[in-house]
Enzyme design. Structure first.
Site, PDB file in Angstrom:
ATOM      1  N   GLN A   1      41.768  15.776  57.033  1.00 13.75           N
ATOM      2  CA  GLN A   1      42.349  16.876  56.271  1.00 13.75           C
ATOM      3  C   GLN A   1      42.837  17.957  57.225  1.00 13.75           C
ATOM      4  OE1 GLN A   1      40.449  17.961  52.716  1.00 13.75           O
ATOM      5  NE2 GLN A   1      41.989  19.470  52.262  1.00 13.75           N
ATOM      6  N   PHE A   2      44.099  17.812  57.654  1.00 17.40           N
ATOM      7  CA  PHE A   2      44.653  18.762  58.613  1.00 17.40           C
ATOM      8  C   PHE A   2      44.764  20.160  58.029  1.00 17.40           C
ATOM      9  CE2 PHE A   2      48.546  17.958  56.363  1.00 17.40           C
ATOM     10  CZ  PHE A   2      49.321  19.097  56.543  1.00 17.40           C
ATOM     11  N   THR A   3      44.717  20.301  56.707  1.00 18.56           N
ATOM     12  CA  THR A   3      44.834  21.624  56.107  1.00 18.56           C
ATOM     13  C   THR A   3      43.624  22.513  56.411  1.00 18.56           C
ATOM     14  OG1 THR A   3      43.989  20.859  53.976  1.00 18.56           O
ATOM     15  CG2 THR A   3      46.390  20.856  54.284  1.00 18.56           C
TER      16      THR A   3
END
Length: 146
Positions: free
Chosen positions: A78-80
């Protein structure tokens, strides 16, 4: 590396209608590699999560790890988690590059397995539907930079 760790009764991830990973009781782990991260940060995070005592013991105290209860881990990239929220639209310039992020995601998941934990995964970079039943709720935010 950053992670959000949730104690769950069950969790699954689906990509294009196909379940790619599912667990029963254990940990749902959303993970993000940050710029400058390397294997050392993945090792540190995996070791910490494997020993994290957030499951209840006989007295009802959070005193048992996922390994202690025989649970599993579902790991989703989850790069967010790298979001910079200075404005109204998040920026993600502090996240590792996609290539490095994928490498460290796979490495991190392998390190959890090396800790003796059953692991399931999402698909790096895919549009995923994640379902979970959070116990408690218990949700822990972790960052190897702090």
């Amino acid at each position: 590396m950053r992670a959000v760790v949730q104690r769950v009764s069950r969790a699954s991830v689906t990509v294009e209608g196909t379940v790619t990973g599912a667990i029963g009781e254990g940990l749902m782990i959303l993970v993000c590699a940050m710029q400058g991260d390397a294997e050392a940060q993945a090792d540190q995070l995996a070791a910490k999560i494997a020993k994290l005592r957030i499951f209840k013991d006989e007295a009802g105290k959070m005193n048992r790890s996922v390994k202690d209860i025989g649970g599993a881990c579902l790991v989703v990239s989850q790069f967010t988690l790298a979001a910079d929220l200075r404005g109204n639209r998040p920026g993600f310039s502090t996240a590792a590059s996609p290539e490095e992020g994928r490498r460290l995601y796979d490495y991190f998941t392998d390190r959890l397995a090396a800790e003796g934990l059953v692991t399931a995964k999402g698909i790096f970079g895919a549009d995923m539907d994640v379902e979970l039943l959070n116990q408690g709720p218990v949700t822990i935010w972790m960052d190897t930079a702090t």
